[in-house]
Structure formats: C-alpha cells, structure tokens
Design an enzyme around this catalytic site. Structure first.
Site, PDB file in Angstrom:
ATOM      1  N   ASP A 161       1.061  -1.452   0.213  1.00 45.58           N
ATOM      2  CA  ASP A 161      -0.377   0.351   0.188  1.00 45.58           C
ATOM      3  C   ASP A 161       1.419   1.366  -0.396  1.00 45.58           C
ATOM      4  O   ASP A 161       2.202   1.365   0.289  1.00 45.58           O
ATOM      5  CB  ASP A 161      -0.826   0.229   1.604  1.00 45.58           C
ATOM      6  CG  ASP A 161      -1.397   0.864   1.796  1.00 45.58           C
ATOM      7  OD1 ASP A 161      -2.638   1.403   0.953  1.00 45.58           O
ATOM      8  OD2 ASP A 161      -0.938   1.476   2.323  1.00 45.58           O
ATOM      9  N   ASP A 191      -0.266   5.074   0.839  1.00 45.52           N
ATOM     10  CA  ASP A 191       0.086   5.888   1.934  1.00 45.52           C
ATOM     11  C   ASP A 191      -0.500   5.441   3.401  1.00 45.52           C
ATOM     12  O   ASP A 191      -1.279   5.002   3.655  1.00 45.52           O
ATOM     13  CB  ASP A 191      -1.323   6.532   1.738  1.00 45.52           C
ATOM     14  CG  ASP A 191      -1.829   7.826   0.462  1.00 45.52           C
ATOM     15  OD1 ASP A 191      -1.222   8.263   0.772  1.00 45.52           O
ATOM     16  OD2 ASP A 191      -2.343   7.687  -0.581  1.00 45.52           O
TER      17      ASP A 191
HETATM   18  P1  TMP Z   1      -3.559   4.015   0.328  1.00 46.02           P
HETATM   19  O1  TMP Z   1      -4.044   2.570  -1.071  1.00 46.02           O
HETATM   20  O2  TMP Z   1      -2.234   4.950  -0.630  1.00 46.02           O
HETATM   21  O3  TMP Z   1      -3.685   3.816   1.805  1.00 46.02           O
HETATM   22  O4  TMP Z   1      -4.556   5.428  -0.143  1.00 46.02           O
HETATM   23  C1  TMP Z   1      -5.879   6.015   0.669  1.00 46.02           C
HETATM   24  C2  TMP Z   1      -5.232   6.204   1.901  1.00 46.02           C
HETATM   25  O5  TMP Z   1      -5.765   7.527   1.299  1.00 46.02           O
HETATM   26  C3  TMP Z   1      -7.051   6.258   2.827  1.00 46.02           C
HETATM   27  O6  TMP Z   1      -6.622   5.185   4.050  1.00 46.02           O
HETATM   28  C4  TMP Z   1      -7.782   7.304   2.724  1.00 46.02           C
HETATM   29  C5  TMP Z   1      -6.618   8.584   2.586  1.00 46.02           C
HETATM   30  N1  TMP Z   1      -7.901   9.532   1.656  1.00 46.02           N
HETATM   31  C6  TMP Z   1      -7.070  10.783   2.417  1.00 46.02           C
HETATM   32  O7  TMP Z   1      -6.508  11.554   2.760  1.00 46.02           O
HETATM   33  N2  TMP Z   1      -8.005  11.605   1.792  1.00 46.02           N
HETATM   34  C7  TMP Z   1      -9.377  11.755   0.842  1.00 46.02           C
HETATM   35  O8  TMP Z   1      -9.747  12.532   0.060  1.00 46.02           O
HETATM   36  C8  TMP Z   1      -9.661  10.707   0.291  1.00 46.02           C
HETATM   37  C9  TMP Z   1     -10.406  10.258   0.214  1.00 46.02           C
HETATM   38  C10 TMP Z   1      -8.194   9.302   0.632  1.00 46.02           C
HETATM   39 MG    MG Z   2      -2.424   2.730   3.260  1.00 47.62          MG
END
Ligand code: TMP
Ligand code: MG
Length: 296
Positions: free
Chosen positions: A48, A50
């Site tokens: 993953d 974030d």
């Molecule tokens: P990931 O799959 O790379 O972890 O990315 C998804 C993450 O993004 C999830 O944990 C929630 C976050 N997110 C935000 O921080 N701001 C937003 O506006 C959205 C839609 C998701």
């Molecule tokens: Mg994540």
C-alpha cells in the site's frame, strides 16, 4: 528489546522489538524460512502507499496522503480545501473504526472518494503544477525507504504499489525521492487530463480502501512481471490492504505486515488477528528491510 520475546533464530533481531506483535511467531518464522529458501527470484512485494510507504506523522504532525498533497493553493481554492477537509474529518474516523465491518464501510468509502474526486475535477487542476505541489508539501516516505526500494531493485524483485490514493501524485513523490525504479509497478487512481493538461476525470474503476480485491483480480493478476513469483511480502496499514494479494495465482507463502499507526488500543487485537506481523507506531521500514535482507 522485550525480555519476554526470544530472538528469531534466523538472525532477524528486529522481530524481537517491543513494537512488533505476532499472533503466531513460529508460523512467521516458517514462512520467512520458506521464502528465503525459494530466493529472490520467486518473490514479489505488494505494498500500500499512504501511511504504509509514507509516514503517518512526523514531529507530532500528520504527514499528508496523496489526496491531501493536492490541498495546495496552486491547485485548489480555499472553499474546496475546506470541503475536502470536512469530508476527511467525517469519513476517516469511519475508515479506521474497529467497531464497523468492511461491508458496512464500503458504501461510505465510495461516497467519500466520489465526492473528493468531483471536487478536484471542478477545480480544473493543471497537470504541470503537480510536481511543484509535491515539492512544497510535507510528504515523507518512512525512514529506511531508500534501502527498501534500492534492495528490491538490486535483487530484481518487483514491487507493486497498490494505492487508493492518487497515482499521479504518488509517482511524483517517489520520483522526487529518487526511488521510482524500473521494478516499481503502480495500481492507483490516475487523473485523466484533457489536451490542454486540465483535469477532467479519473481513469478506470475507482479504487478505495475496501475494494482492493477487485483491483487485484482485474489488474494485478494480469501483470506479467509478477508471474512465477508465488511468494508475497505484503505491506499495508488498513485491513482492506490484506486483499491486495488476492490476484496472485498459485501463491505459496504470503507474509502480511501491518502498520498500526492510529487507534492503537482499539485496533490492536483486530490487527494481530488479521496481519502476520503488526508494527505498532513504527515510522520506519526497519522490520520489512530486515526481513528482505534475510530473504534475498
Ligand atoms: P492508500 O490506499 O495508498 O493507503 O490510500 C488511501 C488513503 O487515502 C486512505 O487511508 C484514506 C486517504 N484519503 C485521504 O487522506 N483523503 C481523501 O480525500 C481520501 C479520499 C482518502
Ligand atoms: Mg494506506
């Protein structure tokens, strides 16, 4: 080191740290041994992005996700920024709520992502400004990221980054950190720009935290570079990330590592039940790097 934990016999002392939790230590050891015996040529890493490859916080401040990096005056106006923050404050607590099931969260995540993407499209974001927004953001990869990316490249192990974030921003973050190597493959939400470079839509099927299984089956399973690699090291920070390896056919050994960044007390039990290795409030790549060093 915790006195109650024994050192891993295969020279991975990092696994004995207090921040490392395991439901079944001997299964973890057996899996790592099996992966090491099979070698780098049989391994793929699925991660993953974030809050897994990026840090959760730094100096007491949250590190922005790829969506939050777009919260820059160059790209969006104040009103849009306010709305996106309100949505984050509403939906993020739901995303991480240990009291709700993934099925329960799924439609709410679709609501969140859809609303944010619509707001971003309305802002007519210009592609050429993304690099500057990333440069001026406080985006930060986890400590030890360079060793992680570089070792996988040296050992010719493919790294699939599977993210519900924004692919264009993600690419820019790893490019600016000099780790966008040829063995890196990305599945994410990519922006669709018109001929003048203005955002007009997002490409393909929406990826959110709880539908990664569908993306794994439709995209990852078709990636030729991942074929013939039945051993998987999977890294994530959300329970939804556990389905990222569902597209790996004839898998042999899968080791899942979960970063528990937030709501530690509420989620510890669930994470230990769900991931093979849980890293509690660990902002580094120390453990994945130690495992990789041993396997490859
Ligand atoms: P990931 O799959 O790379 O972890 O990315 C998804 C993450 O993004 C999830 O944990 C929630 C976050 N997110 C935000 O921080 N701001 C937003 O506006 C959205 C839609 C998701
Ligand atoms: Mg994540």
């Amino acid at each position: 080191m915790c006195s109650k934990t024994k050192l891993f016999p295969g020279q991975i002392p990092e696994l004995a740290k207090c921040s490392v939790l395991m439901r079944d230590r001997s299964r973890v050891e057996d899996t790592i041994y099996a992966m090491q015996r099979a070698g780098a040529g049989r391994l793929q890493v699925i991660s993953d992005f974030d809050m897994t490859l990026t840090r959760f916080a730094h100096n007491g401040k949250r590190v922005p996700t790829t969506h939050n990096i777009l919260d820059h005056r160059l790209l969006i106006d104040e009103d849009c920024s306010k709305k996106i923050r309100e949505l984050l404050n509403t939906y993020y607590p739901i995303e991480i709520d240990a009291g709700r099931t993934a099925e329960d969260k799924l439609p709410l995540m679709v609501e969140w992502w859809t609303q944010v993407h619509e707001l971003l499209i309305q802002q007519r974001i210009r592609k050429e400004l993304l690099a500057q927004a990333v440069k001026e953001s406080s985006a930060m990869l986890r400590e030890g990221y360079k060793v992680f990316f570089d070792r996988l490249t040296e050992q010719q192990v493919p790294l699939l980054i599977f993210s519900a974030g924004v692919g264009d921003v993600l690419e820019e973050v790893i490019r600016q950190n000099n780790v966008f190597h040829p063995n890196v493959h990305i599945i994410s939400n990519y922006m669709d720009f018109d001929q003048t470079g203005v955002l007009r839509a997002f490409k393909g099927q929406l990826i959110h935290t709880f539908n990664k299984r569908e993306g794994a089956l439709s995209h990852a399973s078709g990636l030729r570079v991942l074929q013939g690699r039945p051993n998987v090291l999977l890294l994530g920070d959300s329970l939804g990330d556990l389905t990222m390896a569902d597209g790996v056919s004839e898998h042999q050994n899968i080791l899942t590592i979960g970063f528990l960044n937030d709501q530690m007390d509420e989620r510890k039990e669930l994470y230990v039940k769900s991931f093979d290795v849980v890293l509690v409030k660990d902002e580094t790549m120390e453990v994945p790097n130690a495992i990789l060093k041993y396997i490859t």
